[in-house]
Design a protein around this motif. Sequence first.
Motif, PDB file in Angstrom:
ATOM      1  N   PRO A   1       0.750  -1.163   0.132  1.00 17.65           N
ATOM      2  CA  PRO A   1       0.178   0.123   0.016  1.00 17.65           C
ATOM      3  C   PRO A   1       0.828   1.197  -0.163  1.00 17.65           C
ATOM      4  O   PRO A   1       0.510   2.292  -0.327  1.00 17.65           O
ATOM      5  CB  PRO A   1      -1.023  -0.276   1.197  1.00 17.65           C
ATOM      6  CG  PRO A   1      -0.946  -1.471   1.742  1.00 17.65           C
ATOM      7  CD  PRO A   1       0.382  -2.270   0.966  1.00 17.65           C
ATOM      8  N   VAL A   2       2.099   1.294   0.646  1.00 18.19           N
ATOM      9  CA  VAL A   2       2.806   2.428   0.761  1.00 18.19           C
ATOM     10  C   VAL A   2       3.895   2.563  -0.393  1.00 18.19           C
ATOM     11  O   VAL A   2       4.765   3.524  -0.476  1.00 18.19           O
ATOM     12  CB  VAL A   2       3.440   2.717   1.927  1.00 18.19           C
ATOM     13  CG1 VAL A   2       2.426   2.799   3.109  1.00 18.19           C
ATOM     14  CG2 VAL A   2       4.272   1.454   2.332  1.00 18.19           C
ATOM     15  N   GLN A   3       3.819   1.679  -1.147  1.00 17.19           N
ATOM     16  CA  GLN A   3       4.994   1.312  -2.229  1.00 17.19           C
ATOM     17  C   GLN A   3       5.051   2.744  -3.281  1.00 17.19           C
ATOM     18  O   GLN A   3       5.958   3.167  -3.524  1.00 17.19           O
ATOM     19  CB  GLN A   3       4.713   0.218  -3.040  1.00 17.19           C
ATOM     20  CG  GLN A   3       5.700  -0.280  -4.364  1.00 17.19           C
ATOM     21  CD  GLN A   3       7.302  -0.365  -3.573  1.00 17.19           C
ATOM     22  OE1 GLN A   3       7.172  -1.235  -2.751  1.00 17.19           O
ATOM     23  NE2 GLN A   3       8.230   0.137  -4.330  1.00 17.19           N
ATOM     24  N   PRO A   4       3.847   3.349  -3.823  1.00 20.29           N
ATOM     25  CA  PRO A   4       4.010   4.536  -4.335  1.00 20.29           C
ATOM     26  C   PRO A   4       4.587   5.514  -3.831  1.00 20.29           C
ATOM     27  O   PRO A   4       5.381   6.407  -4.534  1.00 20.29           O
ATOM     28  CB  PRO A   4       2.262   4.769  -4.735  1.00 20.29           C
ATOM     29  CG  PRO A   4       1.739   3.443  -4.657  1.00 20.29           C
ATOM     30  CD  PRO A   4       2.580   2.593  -3.302  1.00 20.29           C
ATOM     31  N   LEU A   5       4.464   5.927  -2.605  1.00 22.26           N
ATOM     32  CA  LEU A   5       4.909   6.929  -1.677  1.00 22.26           C
ATOM     33  C   LEU A   5       6.413   6.623  -1.649  1.00 22.26           C
ATOM     34  O   LEU A   5       7.063   7.589  -1.672  1.00 22.26           O
ATOM     35  CB  LEU A   5       4.281   6.951  -0.386  1.00 22.26           C
ATOM     36  CG  LEU A   5       2.709   7.263  -0.322  1.00 22.26           C
ATOM     37  CD1 LEU A   5       2.165   7.378   1.137  1.00 22.26           C
ATOM     38  CD2 LEU A   5       2.757   8.436  -0.880  1.00 22.26           C
ATOM     39  N   THR A   6       6.674   5.474  -1.451  1.00 24.88           N
ATOM     40  CA  THR A   6       8.394   5.317  -1.136  1.00 24.88           C
ATOM     41  C   THR A   6       8.985   5.495  -2.603  1.00 24.88           C
ATOM     42  O   THR A   6      10.184   5.976  -2.777  1.00 24.88           O
ATOM     43  CB  THR A   6       8.654   3.862  -0.877  1.00 24.88           C
ATOM     44  OG1 THR A   6       7.979   2.946  -1.613  1.00 24.88           O
ATOM     45  CG2 THR A   6       8.039   3.791   0.551  1.00 24.88           C
ATOM     46  N   ASP A   7       8.177   5.198  -3.908  1.00 19.44           N
ATOM     47  CA  ASP A   7       8.855   5.488  -5.021  1.00 19.44           C
ATOM     48  C   ASP A   7       8.821   6.851  -5.336  1.00 19.44           C
ATOM     49  O   ASP A   7      10.097   7.450  -5.747  1.00 19.44           O
ATOM     50  CB  ASP A   7       7.880   4.766  -5.986  1.00 19.44           C
ATOM     51  CG  ASP A   7       7.886   3.166  -5.972  1.00 19.44           C
ATOM     52  OD1 ASP A   7       9.051   2.574  -5.407  1.00 19.44           O
ATOM     53  OD2 ASP A   7       7.193   2.650  -6.590  1.00 19.44           O
ATOM     54  N   LEU A   8       7.961   7.587  -4.836  1.00 18.88           N
ATOM     55  CA  LEU A   8       8.051   8.988  -5.012  1.00 18.88           C
ATOM     56  C   LEU A   8       9.123   9.693  -4.185  1.00 18.88           C
ATOM     57  O   LEU A   8       9.869  10.396  -4.778  1.00 18.88           O
ATOM     58  CB  LEU A   8       6.736   9.866  -4.513  1.00 18.88           C
ATOM     59  CG  LEU A   8       5.530   9.658  -5.711  1.00 18.88           C
ATOM     60  CD1 LEU A   8       4.488  10.366  -5.221  1.00 18.88           C
ATOM     61  CD2 LEU A   8       6.064  10.351  -7.174  1.00 18.88           C
ATOM     62  N   ALA A   9       9.505   9.214  -3.003  1.00 14.32           N
ATOM     63  CA  ALA A   9      10.243   9.680  -2.195  1.00 14.32           C
ATOM     64  C   ALA A   9      11.595   9.508  -2.886  1.00 14.32           C
ATOM     65  O   ALA A   9      12.759  10.138  -2.760  1.00 14.32           O
ATOM     66  CB  ALA A   9      10.402   9.108  -0.599  1.00 14.32           C
ATOM     67  N   GLY A  10      11.776   8.171  -3.467  1.00 18.93           N
ATOM     68  CA  GLY A  10      13.025   7.759  -3.813  1.00 18.93           C
ATOM     69  C   GLY A  10      13.411   8.638  -5.093  1.00 18.93           C
ATOM     70  O   GLY A  10      14.542   8.953  -5.513  1.00 18.93           O
ATOM     71  N   GLY A  11      12.368   9.096  -5.777  1.00 19.28           N
ATOM     72  CA  GLY A  11      12.570   9.802  -7.063  1.00 19.28           C
ATOM     73  C   GLY A  11      13.007  11.495  -6.714  1.00 19.28           C
ATOM     74  O   GLY A  11      13.598  11.873  -7.685  1.00 19.28           O
ATOM     75  N   LEU A  12      12.489  11.872  -5.390  1.00 22.08           N
ATOM     76  CA  LEU A  12      13.024  13.286  -5.120  1.00 22.08           C
ATOM     77  C   LEU A  12      14.314  13.455  -4.670  1.00 22.08           C
ATOM     78  O   LEU A  12      14.843  14.525  -4.618  1.00 22.08           O
ATOM     79  CB  LEU A  12      11.853  13.746  -3.995  1.00 22.08           C
ATOM     80  CG  LEU A  12      10.491  13.776  -4.469  1.00 22.08           C
ATOM     81  CD1 LEU A  12       9.539  14.059  -3.156  1.00 22.08           C
ATOM     82  CD2 LEU A  12      10.479  14.776  -5.406  1.00 22.08           C
ATOM     83  N   GLU A  13      14.971  12.205  -4.108  1.00 26.92           N
ATOM     84  CA  GLU A  13      16.061  12.538  -3.654  1.00 26.92           C
ATOM     85  C   GLU A  13      17.091  12.858  -4.759  1.00 26.92           C
ATOM     86  O   GLU A  13      17.732  13.327  -5.445  1.00 26.92           O
ATOM     87  CB  GLU A  13      16.916  11.041  -3.302  1.00 26.92           C
ATOM     88  CG  GLU A  13      16.179  10.668  -2.036  1.00 26.92           C
ATOM     89  CD  GLU A  13      16.663   9.620  -1.220  1.00 26.92           C
ATOM     90  OE1 GLU A  13      17.097   9.505  -0.224  1.00 26.92           O
ATOM     91  OE2 GLU A  13      16.929   8.459  -2.018  1.00 26.92           O
TER      92      GLU A  13
END
Length: 107
Positions: free
Chosen positions: A95-107
Amino acid sequence: MTARPLGRCHVMTKTQRILAAFALAGAAAGLAAPAATAAPLAPLTLPDLPTAAPGMPQGATPSSVPEIAGRLSGGLNELNQLMELPNQLAPVIAPVQPLTDLAGGLE
């Protein structure tokens, strides 16, 4: 007088060389076999079990081979459970995979 090809006079054919190699190998094996069977067989010995160092608790070292096997089996079972941990956590992470993908893309 018959003419022979140059370089082929008194030379063994490939088949003759192979047969000679087998004959020599068989003779060598026949000579080595009696020497190998004459040697006495050494008895199979197991290594001594480890002993506890001074000051160690009584159960710290195994006292038998089955106990060592049991401890090893238990450790392997724990390792197998750790290897399965990502598969068990997948429903929690999904369920939180999209959020972690976005956070990874912001780095």
